[in-house]
Design a protein around this motif. Sequence first.
Motif, mmCIF file in Angstrom:
data_model
loop_
_atom_site.group_PDB
_atom_site.id
_atom_site.type_symbol
_atom_site.label_atom_id
_atom_site.label_comp_id
_atom_site.label_asym_id
_atom_site.label_seq_id
_atom_site.Cartn_x
_atom_site.Cartn_y
_atom_site.Cartn_z
ATOM 1 N N GLU A 1 1.098 -13.315 10.144
ATOM 2 C CA GLU A 1 0.396 -12.369 9.530
ATOM 3 C C GLU A 1 0.418 -10.875 10.389
ATOM 4 O OE1 GLU A 1 -1.308 -16.054 8.099
ATOM 5 O OE2 GLU A 1 -1.054 -15.286 10.084
ATOM 6 N N GLN A 2 0.479 -11.065 11.639
ATOM 7 C CA GLN A 2 0.193 -10.170 12.806
ATOM 8 C C GLN A 2 1.617 -9.067 12.704
ATOM 9 O OE1 GLN A 2 -0.388 -11.261 16.509
ATOM 10 N NE2 GLN A 2 -2.746 -11.599 16.070
ATOM 11 N N PHE A 3 2.601 -9.624 12.379
ATOM 12 C CA PHE A 3 4.134 -8.909 12.047
ATOM 13 C C PHE A 3 3.757 -8.089 10.858
ATOM 14 C CE2 PHE A 3 7.898 -8.341 9.440
ATOM 15 C CZ PHE A 3 8.646 -7.915 10.310
ATOM 16 N N TYR A 4 3.361 -8.446 9.759
ATOM 17 C CA TYR A 4 3.093 -7.618 8.377
ATOM 18 C C TYR A 4 1.989 -6.485 8.829
ATOM 19 C CZ TYR A 4 6.360 -10.793 6.236
ATOM 20 O OH TYR A 4 7.334 -11.530 5.961
ATOM 21 N N VAL B 1 10.366 -1.312 8.315
ATOM 22 C CA VAL B 1 10.775 -2.312 7.292
ATOM 23 C C VAL B 1 11.493 -1.515 6.098
ATOM 24 C CG1 VAL B 1 9.539 -3.727 5.387
ATOM 25 C CG2 VAL B 1 8.560 -3.581 7.765
ATOM 26 N N GLU B 2 12.735 -1.764 5.761
ATOM 27 C CA GLU B 2 13.479 -0.982 4.898
ATOM 28 C C GLU B 2 13.076 -1.142 3.604
ATOM 29 O OE1 GLU B 2 17.756 -1.957 5.264
ATOM 30 O OE2 GLU B 2 17.577 -2.380 7.323
ATOM 31 N N ILE B 3 12.241 -2.050 2.911
ATOM 32 C CA ILE B 3 11.743 -1.808 1.612
ATOM 33 C C ILE B 3 10.804 -0.932 1.631
ATOM 34 C CG2 ILE B 3 10.360 -3.675 1.863
ATOM 35 C CD1 ILE B 3 12.281 -3.086 -1.270
ATOM 36 N N VAL B 4 9.921 -0.875 2.445
ATOM 37 C CA VAL B 4 8.754 0.328 2.669
ATOM 38 C C VAL B 4 9.454 1.744 2.610
ATOM 39 C CG1 VAL B 4 7.035 1.175 3.942
ATOM 40 C CG2 VAL B 4 7.285 -1.213 3.672
ATOM 41 N N ASP B 5 10.422 2.006 3.625
ATOM 42 C CA ASP B 5 11.170 3.035 3.517
ATOM 43 C C ASP B 5 11.728 3.581 2.178
ATOM 44 O OD1 ASP B 5 10.592 3.137 6.057
ATOM 45 O OD2 ASP B 5 12.585 2.745 6.798
ATOM 46 N N GLU B 6 12.378 2.432 1.487
ATOM 47 C CA GLU B 6 13.076 2.842 0.350
ATOM 48 C C GLU B 6 11.989 3.055 -0.762
ATOM 49 O OE1 GLU B 6 16.266 3.088 -2.505
ATOM 50 O OE2 GLU B 6 16.476 2.924 -0.428
ATOM 51 N N THR C 1 -0.690 -7.190 1.491
ATOM 52 C CA THR C 1 -0.584 -5.907 0.443
ATOM 53 C C THR C 1 -0.321 -4.728 1.329
ATOM 54 O OG1 THR C 1 -1.171 -5.189 -1.527
ATOM 55 C CG2 THR C 1 -2.683 -5.614 0.046
ATOM 56 N N LYS C 2 0.581 -3.830 0.963
ATOM 57 C CA LYS C 2 0.522 -2.390 1.146
ATOM 58 C C LYS C 2 0.723 -1.404 0.041
ATOM 59 C CE LYS C 2 3.425 0.775 4.170
ATOM 60 N NZ LYS C 2 2.883 0.631 5.397
ATOM 61 N N ARG C 3 0.055 -0.663 -0.084
ATOM 62 C CA ARG C 3 -0.102 0.514 -0.998
ATOM 63 C C ARG C 3 0.769 1.850 -0.645
ATOM 64 N NH1 ARG C 3 -4.003 1.200 -5.754
ATOM 65 N NH2 ARG C 3 -2.304 0.322 -6.866
ATOM 66 N N ILE C 4 1.632 2.344 -1.563
ATOM 67 C CA ILE C 4 2.202 3.461 -1.139
ATOM 68 C C ILE C 4 1.860 4.417 -2.165
ATOM 69 C CG2 ILE C 4 4.392 4.636 -0.838
ATOM 70 C CD1 ILE C 4 5.451 1.691 -0.155
ATOM 71 N N ARG C 5 1.447 5.622 -1.800
ATOM 72 C CA ARG C 5 1.082 6.781 -2.629
ATOM 73 C C ARG C 5 1.620 7.938 -2.140
ATOM 74 N NH1 ARG C 5 -5.005 4.878 -2.771
ATOM 75 N NH2 ARG C 5 -5.079 3.535 -4.441
#
Length: 56
Positions: free
Chosen positions: A30-33, A3-8, A51-55
């Motif tokens: 939902e399973q895709f995400y 997922v490009e937005i996650v990589d960015e 939701t996904k948290r990036i730290r």
Amino acid sequence: MKVEIVDELQARVKEGESCSITLISMEGKEQFYEKCGFMRVPSGYGGYGMTKRIRK
């Protein structure tokens, strides 16, 4: 799964910072995400909130 937005966001978040991505999934998709690392959050809309948290 990529997922490009996650990589960015992972590239832009600095050490000690965090951010999160929140979206509403189409019902039944939902399973895709989840495969992309998102977690289900109950929502009053048609599908689940995701939701996904990036730290770092």
